[in-house]
Write an enzyme that holds these catalytic residues in place. Structure first.
Site, mmCIF file in Angstrom:
data_model
loop_
_atom_site.group_PDB
_atom_site.id
_atom_site.type_symbol
_atom_site.label_atom_id
_atom_site.label_comp_id
_atom_site.label_asym_id
_atom_site.label_seq_id
_atom_site.Cartn_x
_atom_site.Cartn_y
_atom_site.Cartn_z
ATOM 1 N N SER A 1 0.860 -1.177 0.000
ATOM 2 C CA SER A 1 0.000 0.000 0.000
ATOM 3 C C SER A 1 0.893 1.223 0.000
ATOM 4 C CB SER A 1 -0.878 0.007 1.261
ATOM 5 O OG SER A 1 -1.524 1.260 1.434
ATOM 6 N N TYR B 1 -2.177 -1.273 10.241
ATOM 7 C CA TYR B 1 -2.109 -1.354 8.786
ATOM 8 C C TYR B 1 -0.727 -0.948 8.286
ATOM 9 C CZ TYR B 1 -3.885 -1.250 4.002
ATOM 10 O OH TYR B 1 -4.103 -1.506 2.670
#
Length: 229
Positions: free
Chosen positions: A128, A141
């Site tokens: 990401s 995350y």
């Protein structure tokens, strides 16, 4: 000439980017094989498995690979999140993000290696833009995706000349990933997000490179992505 795709195992293929990748692989003439905690709502060869459990991940890979007669590629698109400040996110939810995003990725790739080595296949991992830039209220995350970046770069060095390895770094996408979040952590009404189909096209591009040609890293994000660079 581009390589034929062959059998491509896709984690998280029941929805979001994984679903888009499965559709793109099929459209390009490949054979998608899906491992997901949910049953896909479309006709595709699949195994239901909780990828946070190493044994479940290994079982899914082995079953799909044996059923298909081998693997030519793996795309690790499965992912989850737990937004909030570290002190406020329950420990089990925080740890599940690491278990799915990082350990699930590693377990799937490890189990697939014998098949990929035999076929001189390819791996595409999904990190990401938040694996490169940290934000508050995203410790789980960011920790998982920063780790996927390091894992993939080390894997590429380890498997050079044997198995192709590509690190995918996507920005925000128009998927259901944000649906269950607190409104504070959802994209705003004016947010411009990528279509998952467009990101999947980049994945198929990486998978289709001829042997010996490597796409090491792909950053695919909206032109107005705030988390890049």
């Amino acid at each position: 000439m581009p390589a034929t795709l062959g059998n491509i195992l896709i984690t998280g293929g029941a929805s979001g980017l994984g679903l888009a990748c499965a559709e793109a692989v099929a459209k390009a003439g490949g054979r998608p094989l899906v491992a997901d905690v949910n049953v896909p709502a479309y006709d595709v060869e699949h195994v239901v498995a909780d990828l946070s459990d190493r044994r479940e991940a290994e079982r899914a890979v082995t079953e799909l690979a044996e059923r298909a007669g081998g693997l030519d590629g793996v795309v690790t698109a499965a992912g989850t999140d737990a937004c909030g400040r570290l002190a406020d996110v329950p420990a089990d939810r925080w740890e599940r993000v690491i278990q799915v995003n990082l350990l699930g990725t590693a377990s799937v790739v490890r189990a697939a290696l014998p098949y990929l080595t035999a076929s001189r296949g390819r791996v595409v991992t999904c990190a990401s833009t938040l694996g490169l830039r940290a934000l508050s209220d995203a410790t789980a995350y960011c920790a998982s995706k920063f780790a996927v970046v390091g894992f993939t770069r080390a894997l590429a060095a380890e498997l050079a000349g044997q198995v192709g390895v590509t690190l995918l770094i996507p920005g925000g996408m128009q998927t259901h990933f944000f649906d269950d979040r607190d409104p504070r952590y959802k994209p705003g009404p004016d947010a411009r997000l990528n279509r998952p189909e467009d990101v999947a096209a980049a994945v198929v591009f990486a998978l289709g490179q001829p042997e010996g040609c490597e796409v090491r890293e792909l950053v695919v994000c909206p032109s107005t992505e705030t988390s890049w660079p």
